[in-house]
Design an enzyme around this catalytic site. Structure first.
Site, PDB file in Angstrom:
ATOM      1  N   HIS A  87      61.642  -7.508  65.756  1.00 52.31           N
ATOM      2  CA  HIS A  87      60.354  -7.216  66.389  1.00 52.31           C
ATOM      3  C   HIS A  87      60.293  -7.796  67.800  1.00 52.31           C
ATOM      4  CE1 HIS A  87      59.072 -11.419  66.034  1.00 52.31           C
ATOM      5  NE2 HIS A  87      59.622 -11.396  64.825  1.00 52.31           N
TER       6      HIS A  87
ATOM      7  N   GLU B 222      59.802 -12.044  56.859  1.00 47.16           N
ATOM      8  CA  GLU B 222      60.463 -13.254  57.341  1.00 47.16           C
ATOM      9  C   GLU B 222      60.362 -14.371  56.303  1.00 47.16           C
ATOM     10  OE1 GLU B 222      62.732 -14.841  58.609  1.00 47.16           O
ATOM     11  OE2 GLU B 222      62.355 -14.735  60.772  1.00 47.16           O
TER      12      GLU B 222
END
Length: 386
Positions: free
Chosen positions: A190, A265
């Protein structure tokens, strides 16, 4: 989905060196979606069998928490106790059974006893884990030979007199028989958030949005991927920074985004929002342990071993859903490094030796025999000029 969990466990000595093995199949196609095996030290057969059940149910829950699940095991004890027909007298077994029951809501899991001959796959996984532990090594799916048939053709209910195939010799991409088109996972980290330039731990806690620069990075990545014209599907971590990056690419390519929770994550627990120096100051012993062992977790968080398990499940689901296609996976530092080191057969500590920039592109190809090839890592040419 309808899923089938096949689970087993064993002990060489009862009690003795023990391990479990489990796999999850798509009930409609018979396709194996995930395998797991682990040595658990000295334990009894029953403990190992319950640990296999827990591992299989956990993997199934990661694949689809709403699925209808059938557990198939050759342990009469586990099946009868989990079905509620036999009492659980041993305290350790009660704890393990309670943990297994807590993975899915009541009524979502059914249990079926099968003869040992029909549970060969899970049994072989458990024995592989025991063999690996005896040599001082962990079990890894890359070295497994437990598949009796190719993944896409694995039967849901193998017959008792099915022939056992001989061990398949390992091959390397480009040096063995034609395995067809691989599944290519293009891994996009990202774009930046306000925490990225400060190098703060940013896992599943605050879930920050992209910063202005992060949005620019997402747009540049989208433009580059559109120019290449190879992306056929998009899968994203559900966290905001990934969804915003994925949405930028999806809008440019005219594709839908499918969320995959397994690609989120790491949960950094008490370190969320801290710099490395701040974590060192507050929890020095925990940080030292984390830097030296993949099994060590931040206080209240996840270990790299735990993250790797769910990332492998997410990878297997993605490959099963898009075989032979090029799929963009928008995710985070730890999942990308995990996929890369698994592809390379590298140890967990190798993750500390990889640098991965915001909005960087990497790519790994996965073949039908389980082999992988790293094609690109940390490509950032599309971000130059700003």
């Amino acid at each position: 989905m309808r899923l089938v969990v096949e689970a087993d466990g064993g002990s060489r000595g009862n009690p003795g060196p023990a391990a479990y093995g489990a796999l999850v199949r798509d009930a409609d196609t018979g396709e194996v979606l995930h395998e797991v095996a682990e040595a658990i030290g000295v334990a009894t057969n029953n403990v190992a069998e319950y640990r296999g059940l827990i591992a299989g149910l956990t993997a199934a829950h990661t694949i689809d928490a709403t699925a209808s699940v059938e557990v198939r095991a050759d342990s009469k004890l586990v099946v009868e106790q989990m079905s509620g027909r036999w009492k659980i007298k041993h305290a350790d077994m009660r704890d393990l059974a309670a943990k297994a029951r807590g993975i899915f809501p009541p009524g979502q899991v059914a249990y079926t006893w099968i003869p040992r001959e029909r549970n060969k796959h899970a049994d072989r996984l458990a024995n592989e884990a025991m063999d690996a532990a005896a040599k001082g090594r962990p079990w890894t799916p890359q070295n497994s030979t437990a598949f009796a048939t190719p993944r896409a053709q694995a039967p849901v209910a193998p017959v008792a007199d099915a022939p056992v195939t001989t061990k398949v010799r390992p091959t390397a991409p480009g040096w063995g028989p034609d395995l067809g088109r691989p599944t290519t996972l293009v891994l996009l980290r990202h774009g930046e958030t306000v925490l990225t330039p400060q190098k703060r731990f940013s896992g599943t806690g605050a879930d920050p949005d992209l910063s202005e620069r992060g949005r620019w990075q997402a747009a540049r990545a989208a433009e580059t991927l559109a120019e290449r014209g190879t992306i056929e599907a998009i899968v994203s971590s559900p966290l905001s920074r990934c969804r915003q990056t994925a949405d930028a690419v999806a809008q440019r390519l005219g594709l839908e985004v499918r969320e995959e929770p397994g690609f989120r994550e790491t949960d950094f627990g008490a370190w969320e929002g801290l710099t490395f120096a701040e974590a060192r100051e507050q929890t020095p012993d925990a940080l030292d342990a984390w830097l030296t062992s993949a099994d060590a977790a931040p206080p209240g968080g996840e270990s790299f071993t735990e993250v790797a398990r769910r990332v492998e499940v997410a990878r297997d689901k993605t490959i099963a859903r898009y075989p032979g296609k090029t799929v963009l996976v928008v995710t985070h530092v730890t999942p990308i490094k995990t996929l890369v080191r698994i592809a390379l057969g590298a140890p967990a500590e190798s993750m500390f030796r990889m640098e991965l920039s915001a909005a960087a592109i990497s790519a790994v190809q996965w073949w039908s025999d389980g082999n992988a090839s790293l094609r690109v890592f940390n490509e950032t040419a599309h971000l130059r000029g700003a």
